[in-house]
Design a protein around this motif. Structure first.
Motif, PDB file in Angstrom:
ATOM      1  N   UNK A 104      47.771  50.699  40.733  1.00 26.13           N
ATOM      2  CA  UNK A 104      49.102  50.790  41.285  1.00 26.13           C
ATOM      3  C   UNK A 104      49.476  49.499  42.026  1.00 26.13           C
ATOM      4  N   UNK A 105      48.541  48.971  42.839  1.00 26.37           N
ATOM      5  CA  UNK A 105      48.815  47.741  43.586  1.00 26.37           C
ATOM      6  C   UNK A 105      49.033  46.555  42.648  1.00 26.37           C
ATOM      7  N   UNK A 106      48.242  46.500  41.585  1.00 26.47           N
ATOM      8  CA  UNK A 106      48.417  45.421  40.606  1.00 26.47           C
ATOM      9  C   UNK A 106      49.794  45.508  39.968  1.00 26.47           C
ATOM     10  N   UNK A 107      50.208  46.701  39.576  1.00 31.28           N
ATOM     11  CA  UNK A 107      51.523  46.882  38.957  1.00 31.28           C
ATOM     12  C   UNK A 107      52.645  46.483  39.913  1.00 31.28           C
ATOM     13  N   UNK A 108      52.521  46.861  41.182  1.00 33.39           N
ATOM     14  CA  UNK A 108      53.536  46.494  42.170  1.00 33.39           C
ATOM     15  C   UNK A 108      53.605  44.978  42.367  1.00 33.39           C
ATOM     16  N   UNK A 143      49.214  27.380  41.038  1.00 27.17           N
ATOM     17  CA  UNK A 143      49.750  28.725  41.220  1.00 27.17           C
ATOM     18  C   UNK A 143      48.924  29.763  40.468  1.00 27.17           C
ATOM     19  N   UNK A 144      48.411  29.383  39.303  1.00 31.76           N
ATOM     20  CA  UNK A 144      47.573  30.314  38.540  1.00 31.76           C
ATOM     21  C   UNK A 144      46.286  30.607  39.313  1.00 31.76           C
ATOM     22  N   UNK A 145      45.697  29.571  39.896  1.00 28.02           N
ATOM     23  CA  UNK A 145      44.497  29.782  40.714  1.00 28.02           C
ATOM     24  C   UNK A 145      44.840  30.640  41.926  1.00 28.02           C
ATOM     25  N   UNK A 146      45.980  30.340  42.542  1.00 27.84           N
ATOM     26  CA  UNK A 146      46.426  31.134  43.691  1.00 27.84           C
ATOM     27  C   UNK A 146      46.668  32.595  43.275  1.00 27.84           C
ATOM     28  N   UNK A 147      47.197  32.792  42.078  1.00 28.07           N
ATOM     29  CA  UNK A 147      47.432  34.156  41.581  1.00 28.07           C
ATOM     30  C   UNK A 147      46.118  34.911  41.434  1.00 28.07           C
ATOM     31  N   UNK A 148      45.071  34.216  41.000  1.00 26.33           N
ATOM     32  CA  UNK A 148      43.756  34.863  40.906  1.00 26.33           C
ATOM     33  C   UNK A 148      43.272  35.269  42.302  1.00 26.33           C
ATOM     34  N   UNK A 149      43.490  34.404  43.278  1.00 26.20           N
ATOM     35  CA  UNK A 149      43.107  34.741  44.643  1.00 26.20           C
ATOM     36  C   UNK A 149      43.938  35.917  45.161  1.00 26.20           C
ATOM     37  N   UNK A 150      45.216  35.975  44.753  1.00 21.78           N
ATOM     38  CA  UNK A 150      46.043  37.132  45.097  1.00 21.78           C
ATOM     39  C   UNK A 150      45.461  38.413  44.505  1.00 21.78           C
ATOM     40  N   UNK A 151      44.982  38.327  43.272  1.00 24.81           N
ATOM     41  CA  UNK A 151      44.372  39.493  42.628  1.00 24.81           C
ATOM     42  C   UNK A 151      43.182  40.005  43.412  1.00 24.81           C
ATOM     43  N   UNK A 152      42.377  39.079  43.920  1.00 24.63           N
ATOM     44  CA  UNK A 152      41.230  39.461  44.743  1.00 24.63           C
ATOM     45  C   UNK A 152      41.711  40.093  46.052  1.00 24.63           C
ATOM     46  N   UNK A 153      42.740  39.487  46.656  1.00 21.72           N
ATOM     47  CA  UNK A 153      43.262  39.991  47.933  1.00 21.72           C
ATOM     48  C   UNK A 153      43.870  41.386  47.783  1.00 21.72           C
ATOM     49  N   UNK A 154      44.377  41.702  46.589  1.00 18.23           N
ATOM     50  CA  UNK A 154      44.938  43.038  46.361  1.00 18.23           C
ATOM     51  C   UNK A 154      43.883  44.134  46.494  1.00 18.23           C
TER      52      UNK A 154
END
Length: 185
Positions: free
Chosen positions: A1-5, A95-106
């Protein structure tokens, strides 16, 4: 759910930006908001994290990143557009690397709401900066890469946690942040 949001929030960025561009005053407000958001994300979020994760050597990479666009522009014989395009391409990779870090933070439910909310202005900034320079197709590719990086990091979690602790990623983020500081300035 968090990933989808988080994906919906990222993709809402272009819609919010496009809707706001229809009114001259809203357009000026959005342009200022995006400019401040980019500067804020770089100075408050990316640079401090890169300096903490990368140690003292991250300062060197930050300085190199600030100098990179100047050296690149001079190397391309004053072609601001070509230098700007290369810096934006580098920023997209960052930004792609940052997005991966966002995925971990989720994965941390306490951080997840902040991650989700900050992706709206990130989506707006991508649409604002990538689309005019590289076209709609390129902007869509950047969004797809960011969604993919976030999804893989979110789904694989633990192995990416180890990868996120590598100093090289922090150094790269410091370099990209330095380049963005130059572009924003």
């Amino acid at each position: 759910m968090l990933l989808a949001l988080s994906i919906v929030a990222l993709l809402a960025g272009p819609a919010v930006y496009t809707f706001g561009r229809r009114n001259r005053i809203a357009r000026q407000i959005l342009d200022g908001f995006i400019f401040i958001t980019i500067a804020g994300i770089v100075t408050v979020h990316i640079i401090p994290e890169a300096l903490v994760g990368g140690g003292n050597l991250a300062f060197v990479f930050l300085a190199l990143g600030i100098a990179f666009p100047v050296v690149l522009e001079r190397g391309l014989h004053g072609s601001f557009h070509a230098a700007h395009g290369l810096v934006l391409a580098l920023a997209a990779l960052g930004l792609v690397i940052h997005a991966a870090l966002d995925g971990i933070a989720l994965l941390d439910e306490g951080l997840a709401p902040a991650i989700i909310l900050h992706r709206i202005p990130v989506g707006m900034a991508i649409w604002w900066s990538v689309r005019p320079s590289f076209g709609t197709r390129s902007a869509i590719v950047v969004f797809a890469m960011m969604i993919g990086a976030t999804g893989v990091a979110y789904l694989l979690g633990a192995p990416f946690m180890e990868l996120a602790e590598i100093r090289g990623i922090s150094w790269f983020q410091a370099f990209v942040a330095g380049s963005l500081v130059h572009v924003v300035a």
